[in-house]
Each structure stands twice: as structure tokens, then as C-alpha cells.
Scaffold this active site. Structure first.
Site, short mmCIF file in Angstrom:
data_model
loop_
_atom_site.label_atom_id
_atom_site.label_comp_id
_atom_site.label_asym_id
_atom_site.label_seq_id
_atom_site.Cartn_x
_atom_site.Cartn_y
_atom_site.Cartn_z
N ARG A 146 0.89 -1.18 0.00
CA ARG A 146 0.00 0.00 0.00
C ARG A 146 0.92 1.22 0.00
O ARG A 146 1.69 1.42 0.93
CB ARG A 146 -0.92 0.01 1.22
N HIS B 276 -7.53 0.80 -6.30
CA HIS B 276 -7.74 -0.02 -5.10
C HIS B 276 -8.45 -1.32 -5.51
O HIS B 276 -9.60 -1.54 -5.15
CB HIS B 276 -8.55 0.76 -4.06
N GLN C 286 -10.33 -3.82 -2.98
CA GLN C 286 -11.65 -3.40 -2.51
C GLN C 286 -12.73 -3.79 -3.52
O GLN C 286 -13.85 -4.14 -3.16
CB GLN C 286 -11.66 -1.88 -2.27
N ASP D 212 -17.16 7.35 -1.55
CA ASP D 212 -15.89 7.23 -0.82
C ASP D 212 -15.56 8.62 -0.26
O ASP D 212 -16.21 9.61 -0.63
CB ASP D 212 -14.80 6.75 -1.81
N CYS E 293 -16.35 1.95 0.88
CA CYS E 293 -15.22 1.07 1.20
C CYS E 293 -14.73 1.26 2.62
O CYS E 293 -14.05 0.39 3.16
CB CYS E 293 -14.08 1.29 0.21
N ARG F 158 -13.61 -8.22 2.47
CA ARG F 158 -12.17 -8.03 2.17
C ARG F 158 -11.39 -9.28 2.57
O ARG F 158 -10.48 -9.72 1.86
CB ARG F 158 -11.63 -6.81 2.94
N1 NVA Z 1 -9.88 6.82 -1.52
C1 NVA Z 1 -9.48 6.43 -0.18
C2 NVA Z 1 -9.74 4.97 0.03
C3 NVA Z 1 -9.40 4.48 1.42
C4 NVA Z 1 -9.59 3.01 1.58
C5 NVA Z 1 -8.03 6.77 0.04
O1 NVA Z 1 -7.23 6.54 -0.87
O2 NVA Z 1 -7.69 7.28 1.10
N1 CP Z 2 -11.18 0.11 2.66
C1 CP Z 2 -9.90 0.07 3.09
O1 CP Z 2 -8.96 -0.22 2.33
O2 CP Z 2 -9.74 0.31 4.42
P1 CP Z 2 -8.38 0.54 5.20
O3 CP Z 2 -7.80 1.85 4.72
O4 CP Z 2 -8.77 0.55 6.64
O5 CP Z 2 -7.44 -0.60 4.88
#
Ligand code: NVA
Ligand code: CP
Length: 302
Positions: free
Chosen positions: A105, A132, A135, A220, A260, A288
Site C-alpha cells: 500500500r 484499489h 476493494q 468514498d 469502502c 475483504r
Molecule cells: N480513496 C481512499 C480509500 C481508502 C480506503 C483513500 O485513498 O484514502
Molecule cells: N477500505 C480500506 O482499504 O480500508 P483501510 O484503509 O482501513 O485498509
């Protein structure tokens, strides 16, 4: 040595492969709930590299590897030599000589691609600024379990044209649903990713028109990780796109909605929708775990 299969975007899998992973995900969910052993990957080790925060992703991958008979190690990029500038390719060569699978990540999608290029083992994108895909596996599993085939359905994305939106664009093309994106000018998804999806995706600035008749509404956060300083500007522009009861009433009478998580209640989604007893957002989050276990099995057995 055979070239490993990676999962950097949904496009790394064919439609049939995604559907087979999702079928296995539901089977793994059943086995887990019934307390039946399913340790298909004894002794396998996953490296989990995080440059951004996480709750769901970290817990689901770590719990998932343990349930499959393997183990997972948490590596914060700031606490490793990566944070001190060791080249990504060098890191990939070393880590992939010691573990069976890697999850990353981070910010730039290009960094995950660089890591994968030098990795001897499968690499999973666990969120970048651009995509992502993990997800999306959970979301599509949740849809399948509640409604069945996605083909011919209409999904409405509400809000920022962000990493999640990009993965929804890929899913629309791969799985055969129509995606309507409701976002204000300046918050559109990447033109390149949109172009790839062709007529599977349309943009409609008016949220009321965009949700009309939709079978699934998805939203989101308005400021993703890394965009915290823009939060106020984004909130002002994106407020008309809040997922709330009024907007939901314009969708199909049987419409579902996803988020998500983590959510900012009363910003992109109202508390009453989050806490509605019929909300399947929590099911979506739980999936997930199951979807990623199926993905890990698929990548290690391909
Ligand atoms: N769009 C959000 C998703 C978090 C799971 C981010 O990238 O922070
Ligand atoms: N939806 C998601 O990826 O959550 P986290 O940021 O908690 O991993």
C-alpha cells in the site's frame, strides 16, 4: 523460474478469473463461518508493505494468511531501509527471495509496478493513489452474494474521481455493468483510464440525474490519504454529491449502496444510511477477508 502473476489492477485478471476468485471467496466465507479448516497454504509467508495507514487491509491480509495456514509480516516503509532511500528494485529482489507473496500500500502506482518488475513472487496492490483493486473484489463479491450477475446493471459512483472510482471503471468494463460517475468539474477520474473503458462509463455532473434508476450507489471519502490539506476545498465542491436518503430514493427501488470505509459520517454519506439495519456496508468490509484469501490462493496456485 516462471513469471509470477501479479494483481496491480483488476485488468491483471480475466473476467473468468475474477468470477472464479469470487466464487472461491464465498466458499471460503462459508468454511470460515462454519469453523471448518481451510489451511490451503501451510508455511507460506506474506510481506505486507505499508506507506499509508490501514485498518481493514492490514487486518484482513494478516488474518487471512493465518487462516490459510501461513503468516504475514507487517513492514512499515518508514521503519525499513525503503524509508531511507534503498531503491525499490533492490528491495523487491531481496524481499521476494525470502517470502512467497508481497502486498503493498503506497502513494505512486508506479512504485508498485517497479516493485513487481523485480519481484520473483506475486505482488498485490493494496491501494495506490491510482487504484484499489482489492476493494473491488470485496465489493463485487458482496454484490454477487446479494444480487447475482452484474451484467447489464447500472452502478452510480458519487463524488471524487479517485483511486476507488478508477477501479470501478476497470470493473465496469471487465464485468459488463454500466458505470455513471457523478462528480463536479475538476474532480473527474483520469482521462486515460476512462478512455480505456469506452462506453461502459459515462459522466453526469448532476447527482440526481446520475442516480436515477441505478442498482448500486457507491461513494468514498472526499479527501483521500495524501490529500488532507485539500479537505476543505474538496468538501465545498463535493457536498452536493453526498449519499443520503433523498438521493437513494431516486435510484432503483431495490438499490444497494457501498462505501469502502473509513467513512466521514455526514460528509460523503449520512449516518442514517451507515447505521440502517439493511446496510450491507459491514458485509462489504468483511468480504475483504474472504476475497483476498481467494486472491492469494489464486496467485500462489497459478
Ligand atoms: N480513496 C481512499 C480509500 C481508502 C480506503 C483513500 O485513498 O484514502
Ligand atoms: N477500505 C480500506 O482499504 O480500508 P483501510 O484503509 O482501513 O485498509
Amino acid at each position: 523460474m516462471t513469471t509470477p502473476r501479479h494483481f496491480l489492477t483488476l485488468n491483471d485478471l480475466s473476467r473468468d478469473e475474477v468470477l472464479s476468485v469470487l466464487t472461491r471467496a464465498s466458499e471460503l466465507k462459508r468454511l470460515h463461518r462454519e469453523g471448518k479448516p481451510h489451511a490451503s497454504l501451510p508455511g507460506k509467508v506474506m510481506a505486507m508493505i505499508f506507506s499509508k495507514a490501514s485498518t481493514r487491509t492490514r487486518v484482513s491480509f494478516e488474518a487471512g494468511m493465518t487462516q490459510l495456514g501461513g503468516s504475514a509480516m507487517f513492514l512499515s516503509s518508514g521503519d525499513t531501509q525503503m524509508g531511507r532511500g534503498e531503491p525499490i528494485g533492490d528491495t523487491a529482489k531481496v524481499i521476494s527471495s525470502m517470502v512467497d507473496i508481497v502486498m503493498i500500500r503506497t502513494f505512486a502506482h508506479r512504485d508498485v509496478e517497479r516493485f513487481a518488475a523485480d519481484s520473483k513472487v506475486p505482488v498485490i496492490n493494496a491501494l495506490t493513489d491510482e487504484y484499489h483493486p482489492c476493494q473491488l473484489l470485496a465489493d463485487m463479491q458482496t454484490w454477487l452474494e446479494h444480487r447475482g450477475d452484474m451484467r447489464g446493471k447500472t452502478v452510480c459512483w458519487l463524488g471524487d474521481g479517485n483511486n476507488m472510482c478508477h477501479s470501478y471503471i476497470n470493473a465496469a468494463k471487465l464485468l459488463g455493468f454500466h458505470l455513471k460517475i457523478a462528480c463536479p468539474a475538476g474532480f473527474e477520474p483520469s482521462a486515460e483510464i476512462l478512455a480505456f473503458a469506452g462506453d461502459s462509463v459515462t459522466i453526469e455532473a448532476d447527482p440526481k440525474l446520475a442516480v436515477a434508476g441505478a442498482h448500486l450507489l457507491v461513494t468514498d471519502v472526499w479527501a483521500s490519504m495524501g490529500q488532507e490539506t485539500e479537505a476543505e476545498v474538496r468538501k465545498a465542491a463535493l457536498e452536493p454529491y453526498q449519499l443520503n436518503r433523498d438521493l437513494l430514493s431516486l435510484a432503483d427501488s431495490d438499490a444497494l449502496y457501498f462505501h469502502c470505509l473509513p467513512a466521514h459520517r455526514e460528509e460523503e454519506i449520512t449516518t442514517d444510511l451507515m447505521d440502517d439495519p439493511n446496510s450491507i456496508i459491514w458485509d462489504e468490509a468483511e468480504n475483504r477477508l474472504h476475497a483476498q484469501k481467494a486472491l492469494i490462493e489464486f496467485l500462489l496456485q497459478s
